[in-house]
Write a protein that holds these residues in place. Structure first.
Motif, PDB file in Angstrom:
ATOM      1  N   CYS A  25       0.737  -1.221  -0.339  1.00 56.03           N
ATOM      2  CA  CYS A  25       0.017  -0.042   0.073  1.00 56.03           C
ATOM      3  C   CYS A  25       0.942   1.366  -0.091  1.00 56.03           C
ATOM      4  O   CYS A  25       0.797   2.424  -0.746  1.00 56.03           O
ATOM      5  N   ALA A  26       1.743   1.237   0.730  1.00 53.96           N
ATOM      6  CA  ALA A  26       2.687   2.350   0.859  1.00 53.96           C
ATOM      7  C   ALA A  26       3.595   2.515  -0.430  1.00 53.96           C
ATOM      8  O   ALA A  26       3.827   3.709  -0.750  1.00 53.96           O
ATOM      9  N   ASP A  27       3.732   1.556  -1.249  1.00 56.54           N
ATOM     10  CA  ASP A  27       4.548   1.567  -2.432  1.00 56.54           C
ATOM     11  C   ASP A  27       3.555   2.116  -3.301  1.00 56.54           C
ATOM     12  O   ASP A  27       4.129   3.001  -4.125  1.00 56.54           O
ATOM     13  N   LEU A  28       2.299   2.012  -3.402  1.00 58.95           N
ATOM     14  CA  LEU A  28       1.342   2.580  -4.082  1.00 58.95           C
ATOM     15  C   LEU A  28       1.213   4.037  -3.858  1.00 58.95           C
ATOM     16  O   LEU A  28       1.247   5.088  -4.846  1.00 58.95           O
ATOM     17  N   SER A  29       1.341   4.490  -2.701  1.00 55.93           N
ATOM     18  CA  SER A  29       1.365   5.826  -2.497  1.00 55.93           C
ATOM     19  C   SER A  29       2.609   6.516  -2.878  1.00 55.93           C
ATOM     20  O   SER A  29       2.381   7.635  -3.655  1.00 55.93           O
ATOM     21  N   GLU A  30       3.704   5.919  -2.696  1.00 57.75           N
ATOM     22  CA  GLU A  30       5.078   6.557  -3.495  1.00 57.75           C
ATOM     23  C   GLU A  30       4.863   6.563  -4.870  1.00 57.75           C
ATOM     24  O   GLU A  30       5.537   7.488  -5.369  1.00 57.75           O
ATOM     25  N   ASP A  31       4.525   5.466  -5.551  1.00 57.26           N
ATOM     26  CA  ASP A  31       4.218   5.513  -7.085  1.00 57.26           C
ATOM     27  C   ASP A  31       3.538   6.502  -7.648  1.00 57.26           C
ATOM     28  O   ASP A  31       3.630   7.074  -8.539  1.00 57.26           O
ATOM     29  N   ARG A  32       2.597   7.077  -6.742  1.00 55.59           N
ATOM     30  CA  ARG A  32       1.678   8.318  -7.304  1.00 55.59           C
ATOM     31  C   ARG A  32       2.226   9.689  -6.447  1.00 55.59           C
ATOM     32  O   ARG A  32       1.457  10.754  -6.791  1.00 55.59           O
ATOM     33  N   GLY A  33       3.321   9.652  -6.205  1.00 57.28           N
ATOM     34  CA  GLY A  33       3.997  10.908  -5.531  1.00 57.28           C
ATOM     35  C   GLY A  33       3.735  11.449  -4.358  1.00 57.28           C
ATOM     36  O   GLY A  33       3.831  12.445  -4.017  1.00 57.28           O
ATOM     37  N   TRP A  34       3.138  10.579  -3.519  1.00 57.49           N
ATOM     38  CA  TRP A  34       2.534  10.709  -2.160  1.00 57.49           C
ATOM     39  C   TRP A  34       3.628  10.515  -1.215  1.00 57.49           C
ATOM     40  O   TRP A  34       4.338   9.349  -1.727  1.00 57.49           O
ATOM     41  N   PRO A  35       3.551  10.886  -0.031  1.00 58.99           N
ATOM     42  CA  PRO A  35       4.254  10.397   1.033  1.00 58.99           C
ATOM     43  C   PRO A  35       3.951   8.650   1.425  1.00 58.99           C
ATOM     44  O   PRO A  35       2.865   8.454   0.906  1.00 58.99           O
ATOM     45  N   ARG A  36       4.980   7.940   1.561  1.00 58.92           N
ATOM     46  CA  ARG A  36       4.676   6.497   1.825  1.00 58.92           C
ATOM     47  C   ARG A  36       3.589   6.194   2.914  1.00 58.92           C
ATOM     48  O   ARG A  36       2.703   5.437   2.647  1.00 58.92           O
ATOM     49  N   ASP A  37       3.598   6.963   3.802  1.00 56.95           N
ATOM     50  CA  ASP A  37       2.582   7.059   4.903  1.00 56.95           C
ATOM     51  C   ASP A  37       2.264   5.711   5.319  1.00 56.95           C
ATOM     52  O   ASP A  37       0.989   5.378   5.665  1.00 56.95           O
ATOM     53  N   GLU A  38       3.061   4.902   5.573  1.00 64.35           N
ATOM     54  CA  GLU A  38       2.931   3.552   6.155  1.00 64.35           C
ATOM     55  C   GLU A  38       2.221   3.730   7.792  1.00 64.35           C
ATOM     56  O   GLU A  38       1.155   2.922   7.866  1.00 64.35           O
ATOM     57  N   HIS A  39       2.602   4.693   8.414  1.00 61.39           N
ATOM     58  CA  HIS A  39       1.789   4.919   9.471  1.00 61.39           C
ATOM     59  C   HIS A  39       0.247   5.141   9.406  1.00 61.39           C
ATOM     60  O   HIS A  39      -0.500   4.523  10.160  1.00 61.39           O
ATOM     61  N   ARG A  40      -0.242   6.013   8.320  1.00 57.14           N
ATOM     62  CA  ARG A  40      -1.483   6.092   8.462  1.00 57.14           C
ATOM     63  C   ARG A  40      -2.004   4.879   7.636  1.00 57.14           C
ATOM     64  O   ARG A  40      -3.229   4.612   7.881  1.00 57.14           O
ATOM     65  N   TRP A  41      -1.431   4.110   6.677  1.00 51.14           N
ATOM     66  CA  TRP A  41      -2.236   2.890   6.109  1.00 51.14           C
ATOM     67  C   TRP A  41      -2.114   2.022   7.550  1.00 51.14           C
ATOM     68  O   TRP A  41      -3.255   1.224   7.361  1.00 51.14           O
ATOM     69  N   GLY A  42      -1.433   1.942   8.101  1.00 51.07           N
ATOM     70  CA  GLY A  42      -1.401   0.918   9.362  1.00 51.07           C
ATOM     71  C   GLY A  42      -2.862   1.378   9.929  1.00 51.07           C
ATOM     72  O   GLY A  42      -3.613   0.317  10.628  1.00 51.07           O
ATOM     73  N   LEU A  43      -3.063   2.756  10.472  1.00 51.82           N
ATOM     74  CA  LEU A  43      -4.257   2.975  11.063  1.00 51.82           C
ATOM     75  C   LEU A  43      -5.697   2.714  10.470  1.00 51.82           C
ATOM     76  O   LEU A  43      -6.522   1.800  10.933  1.00 51.82           O
ATOM     77  N   LEU A  44      -5.576   3.003   9.058  1.00 50.37           N
ATOM     78  CA  LEU A  44      -6.711   2.794   8.156  1.00 50.37           C
ATOM     79  C   LEU A  44      -7.130   1.397   8.022  1.00 50.37           C
ATOM     80  O   LEU A  44      -8.305   0.650   8.136  1.00 50.37           O
ATOM     81  N   LEU A  45      -5.945   0.446   7.813  1.00 49.28           N
ATOM     82  CA  LEU A  45      -6.128  -0.928   7.525  1.00 49.28           C
ATOM     83  C   LEU A  45      -6.723  -1.914   8.990  1.00 49.28           C
ATOM     84  O   LEU A  45      -7.338  -2.862   8.791  1.00 49.28           O
ATOM     85  N   SER A  46      -6.251  -1.125  10.139  1.00 52.73           N
ATOM     86  CA  SER A  46      -6.686  -1.744  11.341  1.00 52.73           C
ATOM     87  C   SER A  46      -8.196  -1.286  11.640  1.00 52.73           C
ATOM     88  O   SER A  46      -8.909  -1.854  12.432  1.00 52.73           O
ATOM     89  N   ALA A  47      -8.460   0.019  11.320  1.00 50.25           N
ATOM     90  CA  ALA A  47      -9.791   0.502  11.690  1.00 50.25           C
ATOM     91  C   ALA A  47     -10.919   0.482  10.615  1.00 50.25           C
ATOM     92  O   ALA A  47     -11.895   0.548  11.092  1.00 50.25           O
ATOM     93  N   GLY A  48     -10.325   0.044   9.425  1.00 52.57           N
ATOM     94  CA  GLY A  48     -11.363  -0.253   8.430  1.00 52.57           C
ATOM     95  C   GLY A  48     -11.182  -1.288   7.684  1.00 52.57           C
ATOM     96  O   GLY A  48     -10.396  -2.273   8.105  1.00 52.57           O
ATOM     97  N   THR A  49     -11.580  -1.525   6.474  1.00 52.09           N
ATOM     98  CA  THR A  49     -11.512  -2.773   5.659  1.00 52.09           C
ATOM     99  C   THR A  49     -10.784  -2.190   4.252  1.00 52.09           C
ATOM    100  O   THR A  49     -11.200  -1.425   3.468  1.00 52.09           O
ATOM    101  N   GLY A  50      -9.807  -2.741   3.901  1.00 46.91           N
ATOM    102  CA  GLY A  50      -8.879  -2.601   2.828  1.00 46.91           C
ATOM    103  C   GLY A  50      -9.339  -3.377   1.695  1.00 46.91           C
ATOM    104  O   GLY A  50      -9.769  -4.821   1.835  1.00 46.91           O
ATOM    105  N   TYR A  51      -9.254  -3.175   0.243  1.00 48.54           N
ATOM    106  CA  TYR A  51      -9.670  -3.613  -0.756  1.00 48.54           C
ATOM    107  C   TYR A  51      -8.582  -3.240  -1.714  1.00 48.54           C
ATOM    108  O   TYR A  51      -7.892  -2.261  -1.879  1.00 48.54           O
ATOM    109  N   GLY A  52      -7.943  -4.503  -2.479  1.00 46.65           N
ATOM    110  CA  GLY A  52      -6.962  -4.138  -3.372  1.00 46.65           C
ATOM    111  C   GLY A  52      -7.014  -5.304  -4.671  1.00 46.65           C
ATOM    112  O   GLY A  52      -7.831  -6.288  -4.458  1.00 46.65           O
TER     113      GLY A  52
END
Length: 288
Positions: A25-52
């Motif tokens: 997920c962080a690789d995808l963020s970086e690929d689109r020119g965003w910060p990797r934000d593993e911290h934020r992904w971790g929160l969202l994947l634990s509090a929500g439902t991820g689809y890929g």
């Protein structure tokens, strides 16, 4: 004997994501020119439902998003990302269709970039507001804040949940309970023993983000931002509800520069529930 032709990308299966997909997920963020934000992904994947959608040739993901459910009254769609090499091939549409099938009759909300807004309109989303991003080095004011704030304590959590419920109109306990661990700083404002606002500061790339920012009035919001800004030497970022023009103007005066805008969009509901006058900045914005 010929091997079967690979499925077109838009026909690839959508699967649930887990915390094991964090790096992808962080690789995808970086690929689109965003910060990797593993911290934020971790929160969202634990509090929500991820689809890929998994990359058919190798490892990683073609696309991802996260749905954070707040019960039958609302779910939020965020982090809708498609790898740049697979852009404009109908993959975001495929993923969004799957999300809407999964969420059924639950009303939806999201923040759309200008590039993504047309797609969401195709699905029946309507714009109900917008946010403005500001980013830069915060310059402290010479005079003390008009409202007193303090670091949040463990026993503030229940009061924060109660305040959040009145401001957002939905129960976000599963997110608020994760804020102390997610945030680098968490502050509250109170008057006469009553909580009048709270705000979190969390890392994103080389910046610190203010959000959520919940406050009784603009003076309280300013005091919370100033107190959090004083604790970091990183650039400060905030995505502010555009209705709060006074706060936006003050942030620009204090050295932050206007950046991108996102459209607040809803589906199946005419507007976001709650009290927009006290909702200054969300927890996290990231949608295509």
């Amino acid at each position: 004997m010929h091997s079967p032709s690979p499925l077109p990308l838009v026909d690839l299966p959508v699967r649930r994501l887990t915390r094991g997909d964090l790096v992808s997920c962080a690789d995808l963020s970086e690929d689109r020119g965003w910060p990797r934000d593993e911290h934020r992904w971790g929160l969202l994947l634990s509090a929500g439902t991820g689809y890929g959608i998994a990359e058919p040739a190798g490892t990683g993901l073609v696309a991802a998003c996260v749905v954070t459910s707040y019960g039958p009254r609302l779910a939020a769609v965020g982090m809708m990302l498609v790898a740049a090499r697979h852009a404009r091939q109908g993959i975001a549409r495929r993923l969004m269709r799957h999300v809407m099938e999964e969420t059924g009759s639950t009303p939806l909300a999201l923040y759309a970039t200008p590039e993504g807004q047309g797609l969401y309109e195709e699905f029946g989303f309507a714009q109900v507001g917008r946010t403005e991003r500001v980013l830069g080095r915060f310059r402290a004011e010479d005079r003390p804040a008009a409202v007193t704030t303090r670091p949040a304590a463990a026993d503030d959590l229940q009061a924060m949940v109660r305040l959040d419920l009145t401001v957002f109109g939905i129960d976000r306990t599963h997110l608020i309970a994760r804020l102390p661990a997610f945030s680098d700083r968490l502050r509250v404002a109170e008057e006469d023993g009553e909580l009048t606002g709270y705000a979190a500061l969390w890392p994103s790339g080389d910046a610190h983000v203010v959000g959520p920012l919940i406050a009784r009035d603009t003076a309280t919001a300013k005091a919370l931002v100033a107190a959090l800004a004083a604790t970091t030497d990183r650039p400060l970022r905030a995505d502010v509800d555009a209705r709060h023009e006074e706060l936006l103007g003050w942030l620009v005066e204090r050295g932050l520069e206007p950046g991108s805008r996102t459209a607040v969009m809803t589906y199946g509901i005419e507007d976001l529930p709650g009290d927009a006058t006290r909702r200054f900045a969300p927890l996290t914005i990231a949608t295509g």
